[in-house]
Design an enzyme around this catalytic site. Structure first.
Site, PDB file in Angstrom:
ATOM      1  CG  ASP A  42     -70.221  74.443 -34.839  1.00 36.82           C
ATOM      2  OD1 ASP A  42     -69.739  75.593 -34.973  1.00 36.82           O
ATOM      3  OD2 ASP A  42     -70.357  73.667 -35.799  1.00 36.82           O
ATOM      4  CB  CYS A  43     -65.847  74.509 -31.377  1.00 38.33           C
ATOM      5  SG  CYS A  43     -65.444  73.352 -32.707  1.00 38.33           S
ATOM      6  CB  SER A  44     -65.605  76.040 -36.379  1.00 42.29           C
ATOM      7  OG  SER A  44     -66.722  75.290 -36.802  1.00 42.29           O
ATOM      8  CB  ALA A  95     -62.170  73.200 -36.121  1.00 44.12           C
ATOM      9  CG  HIS A 107     -62.979  71.658 -29.461  1.00 42.09           C
ATOM     10  ND1 HIS A 107     -64.317  71.969 -29.569  1.00 42.09           N
ATOM     11  CD2 HIS A 107     -62.520  72.345 -28.381  1.00 42.09           C
ATOM     12  CE1 HIS A 107     -64.654  72.797 -28.603  1.00 42.09           C
ATOM     13  NE2 HIS A 107     -63.578  73.047 -27.860  1.00 42.09           N
ATOM     14  CG  HIS A 150     -64.315  75.738 -25.416  1.00 46.39           C
ATOM     15  ND1 HIS A 150     -64.313  74.373 -25.515  1.00 46.39           N
ATOM     16  CD2 HIS A 150     -64.329  76.006 -24.092  1.00 46.39           C
ATOM     17  CE1 HIS A 150     -64.324  73.832 -24.304  1.00 46.39           C
ATOM     18  NE2 HIS A 150     -64.334  74.806 -23.428  1.00 46.39           N
TER      19      HIS A 150
END
Length: 134
Positions: A19-21, A39, A68, A80
């Site tokens: 995932d993004c983080s 995040a 995000h 990302h």
């Protein structure tokens, strides 16, 4: 950048999916810097914020009310993990991204250490209060 093409997986922190983080967590771990998991925590771990016009490669950029995060890969671009059904990719920073920009940080070891100390203090039990007796 070597993670491009890996699928987005909510909560993902491995090459099976990010995932993004989780992606930014993994990138900074490779550089020896331990980031918080989410995040929002990553943003709040650093007191020094970076303006949109001062972004440099390696800066973490946050969007959508801290929902995000991406990492600046080169001027005008970020890498990302966008959302379910997509893959890790590099994307140009568009006007739409600028409109949803919350802020950015430039992670460093001292900032993370300071964040970890604050979190430890927050988790510590409250000191015992004296009890009055009659």
């Amino acid at each position: 950048m070597s993670k491009r093409g890996i699928p987005y997986v909510w909560g993902g922190t491995t090459d099976r999916g990010y995932d993004c983080s989780g992606l930014t967590l993994k990138a900074y771990a490779a550089a020896g810097i331990e980031l918080p998991r989410t995040a929002e925590e990553q943003y709040n771990a650093f007191t020094r914020k970076i303006a949109w016009d001062d972004l440099k490669p390696g800066d973490l950029v946050f969007f959508h009310g801290l929902g995000h995060v991406g990492m600046i890969s080169r001027p005008g671009y970020m890498v990302h993990a966008p959302h379910t059904g997509d893959v890790v990719k590099e994307e140009q920073l568009s006007a739409w991204r600028k409109d949803s920009f919350v802020g950015a940080v430039r992670p460093d070891r001292k900032g993370v250490e300071r964040w970890a100390q604050i979190q430890k203090q927050r988790r510590a039990p409250a000191p015992a209060m004296p009890t009055a007796t009659l």
